[in-house]
Scaffold this motif. Structure first.
Motif, PDB file in Angstrom:
ATOM      1  N   PRO A   1       8.329  -2.440 -10.111  1.00 19.50           N
ATOM      2  CA  PRO A   1       6.916  -3.297 -10.516  1.00 19.50           C
ATOM      3  C   PRO A   1       5.930  -3.758  -9.388  1.00 19.50           C
ATOM      4  O   PRO A   1       5.094  -4.194  -9.727  1.00 19.50           O
ATOM      5  CB  PRO A   1       7.980  -4.405 -10.927  1.00 19.50           C
ATOM      6  CG  PRO A   1       9.313  -3.950 -11.631  1.00 19.50           C
ATOM      7  CD  PRO A   1       9.511  -3.013 -10.436  1.00 19.50           C
TER       8      PRO A   1
ATOM      9  N   ASN B   1      15.856   1.376 -10.168  1.00 25.25           N
ATOM     10  CA  ASN B   1      16.802   0.768 -10.911  1.00 25.25           C
ATOM     11  C   ASN B   1      16.596  -0.598 -10.938  1.00 25.25           C
ATOM     12  O   ASN B   1      16.979  -1.264 -10.013  1.00 25.25           O
ATOM     13  CB  ASN B   1      18.160   1.076 -10.259  1.00 25.25           C
ATOM     14  CG  ASN B   1      19.265   0.837 -11.346  1.00 25.25           C
ATOM     15  OD1 ASN B   1      19.040  -0.045 -12.206  1.00 25.25           O
ATOM     16  ND2 ASN B   1      20.472   1.705 -11.302  1.00 25.25           N
ATOM     17  N   PRO B   2      16.503  -1.455 -11.875  1.00 23.91           N
ATOM     18  CA  PRO B   2      16.079  -2.688 -12.284  1.00 23.91           C
ATOM     19  C   PRO B   2      17.237  -3.509 -11.689  1.00 23.91           C
ATOM     20  O   PRO B   2      17.115  -4.909 -11.599  1.00 23.91           O
ATOM     21  CB  PRO B   2      15.705  -2.741 -13.628  1.00 23.91           C
ATOM     22  CG  PRO B   2      16.111  -1.832 -14.296  1.00 23.91           C
ATOM     23  CD  PRO B   2      16.358  -0.444 -13.474  1.00 23.91           C
ATOM     24  N   LYS B   3      18.457  -2.842 -12.163  1.00 23.57           N
ATOM     25  CA  LYS B   3      19.724  -3.669 -11.904  1.00 23.57           C
ATOM     26  C   LYS B   3      20.369  -3.722 -10.360  1.00 23.57           C
ATOM     27  O   LYS B   3      21.101  -4.461 -10.068  1.00 23.57           O
ATOM     28  CB  LYS B   3      20.780  -3.187 -12.869  1.00 23.57           C
ATOM     29  CG  LYS B   3      20.590  -3.665 -14.272  1.00 23.57           C
ATOM     30  CD  LYS B   3      21.568  -2.943 -15.128  1.00 23.57           C
ATOM     31  CE  LYS B   3      21.142  -3.210 -16.561  1.00 23.57           C
ATOM     32  NZ  LYS B   3      22.420  -2.798 -17.472  1.00 23.57           N
TER      33      LYS B   3
ATOM     34  N   LYS C   1      10.789  -2.747  -5.123  1.00 23.35           N
ATOM     35  CA  LYS C   1      11.167  -2.302  -6.509  1.00 23.35           C
ATOM     36  C   LYS C   1       9.867  -1.801  -7.261  1.00 23.35           C
ATOM     37  O   LYS C   1       8.678  -1.965  -6.872  1.00 23.35           O
ATOM     38  CB  LYS C   1      11.667  -3.633  -6.889  1.00 23.35           C
ATOM     39  CG  LYS C   1      13.203  -3.833  -6.499  1.00 23.35           C
ATOM     40  CD  LYS C   1      14.173  -4.535  -7.650  1.00 23.35           C
ATOM     41  CE  LYS C   1      15.527  -4.056  -7.426  1.00 23.35           C
ATOM     42  NZ  LYS C   1      16.277  -4.681  -8.195  1.00 23.35           N
TER      43      LYS C   1
ATOM     44  N   TYR D   1       4.832   3.053 -14.036  1.00 18.00           N
ATOM     45  CA  TYR D   1       4.401   2.385 -13.249  1.00 18.00           C
ATOM     46  C   TYR D   1       2.981   2.893 -12.582  1.00 18.00           C
ATOM     47  O   TYR D   1       1.902   2.374 -12.250  1.00 18.00           O
ATOM     48  CB  TYR D   1       5.315   1.727 -11.938  1.00 18.00           C
ATOM     49  CG  TYR D   1       6.145   0.828 -12.500  1.00 18.00           C
ATOM     50  CD1 TYR D   1       5.969  -0.366 -13.124  1.00 18.00           C
ATOM     51  CD2 TYR D   1       7.382   1.330 -12.846  1.00 18.00           C
ATOM     52  CE1 TYR D   1       7.023  -1.363 -13.488  1.00 18.00           C
ATOM     53  CE2 TYR D   1       8.687   0.449 -13.379  1.00 18.00           C
ATOM     54  CZ  TYR D   1       8.243  -0.873 -13.562  1.00 18.00           C
ATOM     55  OH  TYR D   1       9.347  -1.608 -14.166  1.00 18.00           O
TER      56      TYR D   1
ATOM     57  N   SER E   1      11.369   6.869 -14.706  1.00 21.28           N
ATOM     58  CA  SER E   1      10.832   5.474 -14.631  1.00 21.28           C
ATOM     59  C   SER E   1       9.722   5.167 -13.643  1.00 21.28           C
ATOM     60  O   SER E   1       8.947   4.079 -14.208  1.00 21.28           O
ATOM     61  CB  SER E   1      12.176   4.765 -13.816  1.00 21.28           C
ATOM     62  OG  SER E   1      13.364   4.922 -14.509  1.00 21.28           O
TER      63      SER E   1
ATOM     64  N   ASN F   1      16.869   5.944  -7.408  1.00 18.13           N
ATOM     65  CA  ASN F   1      17.549   5.485  -8.381  1.00 18.13           C
ATOM     66  C   ASN F   1      18.942   5.090  -8.397  1.00 18.13           C
ATOM     67  O   ASN F   1      19.927   5.356  -9.148  1.00 18.13           O
ATOM     68  CB  ASN F   1      17.540   6.653  -9.525  1.00 18.13           C
ATOM     69  CG  ASN F   1      17.863   6.109 -11.079  1.00 18.13           C
ATOM     70  OD1 ASN F   1      17.493   4.910 -11.097  1.00 18.13           O
ATOM     71  ND2 ASN F   1      18.346   6.809 -11.859  1.00 18.13           N
TER      72      ASN F   1
END
Length: 311
Positions: A168, A146-148, A166, A38, A34, A84
């Protein structure tokens, strides 16, 4: 670890530790993947950032320290620790912990990653001093991929905000570091020297999970597993093919994953007797035909014929 999780006997006293370690490694691998997305959008600089993944350097004669991602720039260095984690994560650096809350699971206290990267920085500085390398500013970040995941802060808000982001936000944070450190510290020669030493002294861990968890050959479940119903009930060899009695699946090559597990967990070489025991075969000529059809090379010695399993 995947092969060990699949093959270790479920009643082994460390089986739950094996499953847990496998989950951690899987999450870490997915986290690294992941982050790679980026990392492709790092700010363009001249020279560009040099990225060293899973850099493992000596700390003492008998110990090492490892960093997920180390970014080298002539103006500064950046240590990235990738996490993560899922669920709600409450950072509490005052008590050196992160409380993880996942639905339908008990609260879990995780080690403080802020303290972890601080220790990595200290050891990296010691290593650089031992090599008479010029020191430059070192920043450190924990990147939550982990975006959530939900991040909460229970203490020392400023410390958490400085070191936890995070994924991004990585690009903007590095842009801020470039503004914070506008002056070049490393000469071209020193920049190349540090890069070369990173590569030269990187020492990947050679600790086998077999050794780590005290597994012996008798702890490994023998047999060919069905790839359709994922049961550990062994398939049987019947008229040149493997048959699963559980779901009636038939395969001519189901032994290949089993051979790969053997090579990873027990030995890269095998003889006919060991092969029959492991694949639960009765006839020597059947075992010989199966191993030869897999493309394995063979070696004749005074102790008999041994086959090198292809992975």
């Amino acid at each position: 670890m995947k092969a060990l999780t699949r093959r270790a006997r479920k009643d082994h006293w460390r089986y739950q530790d094996i499953v847990r370690e496998h989950g951690i490694k899987q999450a870490g691998y997915k986290g690294e993947q992941s982050l790679d997305y980026y990392m492709d959008f790092l700010p363009k600089t001249n020279p560009p950032f040099s990225i060293f993944q899973d850099l493992r350097l000596p700390h003492t004669k008998e110990s090492f320290f490892q960093m997920d991602n180390t970014l080298l720039h002539p103006n500064f260095m950046l240590i990235l620790e990738v996490k993560n984690y899922k669920g709600t994560l409450s950072f509490d650096p005052k008590f050196q912990q992160v409380i993880q809350e996942v639905e339908n699971n008990p609260l879990l206290s995780l080690p403080d990653p802020i303290l972890q990267v601080k220790m990595q920085e200290m050891k990296l500085i010691q290593w650089m001093k031992s090599k008479n390398l010029p020191l430059l500013p070192i920043e450190r970040l924990i990147v939550m991929v982990n975006p959530k995941a939900v991040i909460k802060v229970d203490s020392l808000h400023g410390l958490v905000e400085r070191h936890v982001i995070k994924a991004p936000a990585l690009h903007d944070r590095i842009q801020n570091y470039l503004k914070k450190y506008p002056d070049q510290i490393l000469s071209k020669k020193d920049y190349k020297r540090i890069s070369s030493l990173f590569i030269k002294e990187d020492t990947p861990s050679e600790t086998s999970p077999i050794i780590q968890f005290g597994i012996i050959p008798s702890d490994i479940i023998p047999g060919v597993f069905c790839q359709r119903c994922i049961t550990t009930s062994p398939m049987t060899w019947h008229h040149g093919k493997w048959l699963c009695k559980h779901c009636s699946f038939v395969s001519a090559t189901a032994h290949l994953p089993a051979l790969e597990d053997y090579a990873l967990l027990i030995s890269p070489t095998i003889n006919n007797k060991e092969l029959r025991r492991y694949l639960l075969l009765d006839k020597p000529h059947t075992a010989r035909r199966i191993i030869q059809s897999s493309g394995a090379d063979y070696i004749n010695s005074t102790q008999g014929t041994f086959y090198t399993i292809k992975i």
